[in-house]
Scaffold this motif. Structure first.
Motif, PDB file in Angstrom:
ATOM      1  N   LYS A 195      45.735 -23.130 -17.314  1.00  0.00           N
ATOM      2  CA  LYS A 195      45.284 -23.615 -16.007  1.00  0.00           C
ATOM      3  C   LYS A 195      43.980 -22.906 -15.674  1.00  0.00           C
ATOM      4  N   ALA A 196      42.943 -23.668 -15.332  1.00  0.00           N
ATOM      5  CA  ALA A 196      41.638 -23.073 -15.050  1.00  0.00           C
ATOM      6  C   ALA A 196      40.807 -24.034 -14.229  1.00  0.00           C
ATOM      7  N   THR A 197      39.727 -23.511 -13.653  1.00  0.00           N
ATOM      8  CA  THR A 197      38.720 -24.364 -13.031  1.00  0.00           C
ATOM      9  C   THR A 197      37.710 -24.782 -14.095  1.00  0.00           C
ATOM     10  N   ALA A 198      36.901 -25.781 -13.772  1.00  0.00           N
ATOM     11  CA  ALA A 198      35.859 -26.207 -14.696  1.00  0.00           C
ATOM     12  C   ALA A 198      34.877 -25.075 -14.964  1.00  0.00           C
ATOM     13  N   ARG A 199      34.525 -24.338 -13.916  1.00  0.00           N
ATOM     14  CA  ARG A 199      33.594 -23.229 -14.083  1.00  0.00           C
ATOM     15  C   ARG A 199      34.152 -22.175 -15.035  1.00  0.00           C
ATOM     16  N   GLU A 200      35.430 -21.873 -14.924  1.00  0.00           N
ATOM     17  CA  GLU A 200      36.036 -20.888 -15.815  1.00  0.00           C
ATOM     18  C   GLU A 200      36.023 -21.365 -17.266  1.00  0.00           C
ATOM     19  N   LEU A 201      36.303 -22.632 -17.484  1.00  0.00           N
ATOM     20  CA  LEU A 201      36.278 -23.143 -18.851  1.00  0.00           C
ATOM     21  C   LEU A 201      34.864 -23.107 -19.423  1.00  0.00           C
ATOM     22  N   GLU A 202      33.876 -23.357 -18.591  1.00  0.00           N
ATOM     23  CA  GLU A 202      32.490 -23.240 -19.049  1.00  0.00           C
ATOM     24  C   GLU A 202      32.161 -21.790 -19.409  1.00  0.00           C
ATOM     25  N   LEU A 203      32.631 -20.839 -18.614  1.00  0.00           N
ATOM     26  CA  LEU A 203      32.403 -19.427 -18.929  1.00  0.00           C
ATOM     27  C   LEU A 203      33.055 -19.045 -20.256  1.00  0.00           C
ATOM     28  N   LEU A 204      34.164 -19.711 -20.586  1.00  0.00           N
ATOM     29  CA  LEU A 204      34.847 -19.429 -21.840  1.00  0.00           C
ATOM     30  C   LEU A 204      34.204 -20.145 -23.025  1.00  0.00           C
TER      31      LEU A 204
END
Length: 347
Positions: A195-204
């Motif tokens: 579970k994540a936000t779009a911004r977090e997935l981009e950071l990953l």
């Protein structure tokens, strides 16, 4: 040892200081003290929605730590894995809101108790009795808690548990974006549900022009996840579910979301389910993402479809925004049912 609850949540418990007014930290005069920490919020949410999970956390043996411990017990969480550190303080976080309601966090977390979780604390017998283990990304930012968290998810996956992970990416806690990306991707290897936000997935390091595309990229790149929830705040969330029966981790034939949505053959496109969110009289969004996680875990454990799990999780999150704080606003099942009925009757 007695009966072991089917779910274990692990991670930080801390004190959130919520501002009495919007504006930068240096302009705020008064704060409300509230219990917080993403995994702690999830554990309390599950205690309200389902049954109290085991919760492995570590707080300082100080007034703040004792306040948090008493709060967790008041919410029904067992004390078995509640640790007091005699040599470290409890983490404090000051939250501020801008005029648009967006939050910023100032952490006081240098060598605090939750950074000092130690590997091996959860024994093999307990892991063998569990069905689900949930962890967050904050404890991955510092040692020895990083090693302890990775050890837990690896052993949980080996024991056949379903593992869920929320990266909860706070860049200010990490030495670099590269380290954040490397360590969180390592955790994803043992993860079934992300579970994540779009911004977090981009950071990953994942790519995609839409939340659904980001979720699909996680499934394509990461070795572990079979389902990715991408939350969108007041605009709801997207669930992207793997179609591949060959993925590593827990046996996919036994996972409920693959039994209740559609008959998909290996190699077909991922299932994408969207929910536009639920209207609510928002007061404070602190903990809404954690409420979503608790709602999703509870619903998936009930064996409902992805669409139903997504609707339930969004409803739990929406309810939580209608009061200040995170734990203090977590609803029980009856409150969720009433909330959804009221929204249905008003349509």
């Amino acid at each position: 040892m007695g009966t072991v609850p089917p779910v274990l949540v692990a991670g930080e418990t801390l004190v959130d200081f919520l501002p009495a007014e919007s504006g930068p930290l240096d302009d705020v005069d008064q704060f409300d003290r509230r219990p917080g920490g993403a995994p702690a919020n999830v554990a309390v949410g599950l205690a309200h929605l389902d049954s109290p999970p085991l919760f492995w956390t570590r707080v300082g043996d100080d007034p703040f730590g004792r306040f948090l411990a008493a709060t967790l017990v008041d919410h029904g969480l067992p004390e078995r894995y509640l640790e007091f550190d005699p040599d470290a303080k409890t983490t404090l976080v000051f939250v501020t809101h801008d005029d648009a309601g967006d939050r910023e966090f100032t952490f006081y977390r240098d060598g605090t108790a939750d950074t000092r979780l130690e590997p091996g604390r959860i024994d093999d017998e307990t892991l063998a009795a569990l069905e689900w283990v949930h962890v967050g990304g904050v404890t991955l930012s510092s040692e020895p808690a990083r090693t302890a968290t990775l050890d837990l998810v690896d052993r949980a996956a080996d024991a056949g548990c379903t593992v869920s992970f929320d990266p909860n990416a706070r860049l200010e806690l990490w030495e670099s974006t590269e380290t954040l990306r490397r360590v969180c991707r390592q955790a994803l290897v043992a993860t079934n549900v992300c579970k994540a936000t779009a911004r977090e997935l981009e950071l990953l390091g994942f790519d995609g022009e839409t939340p659904a595309a980001l979720g699909e990229d996680v499934l394509a790149q990461a070795a572990g996840p079979q389902i990715v929830f991408v939350t969108r705040g007041s605009e709801g969330a997207v669930a992207v579910v793997s179609s591949g029966q060959e993925a590593d981790g827990a046996c996919l034939d036994e996972l409920p979301w693959l039994e209740t949505d559609t008959d998909r053959e290996s190699g077909s496109a991922p299932l994408v389910v969207e929910n536009a969110g639920v209207e609510a009289d928002t007061v404070d969004t602190t903990g809404a993402g954690d409420a979503f996680t608790a709602g999703a875990i509870s619903a998936l454990r009930d064996g409902v479809s992805i669409a139903a799990a997504l609707e339930s999780a969004c409803s739990v999150a929406a309810i939580t925004t209608t009061a200040r704080g995170a734990m203090t606003a977590m609803p029980d099942r009856e409150a969720v049912v009433r909330f959804r009925e009221e929204r249905s009757n008003s349509d």
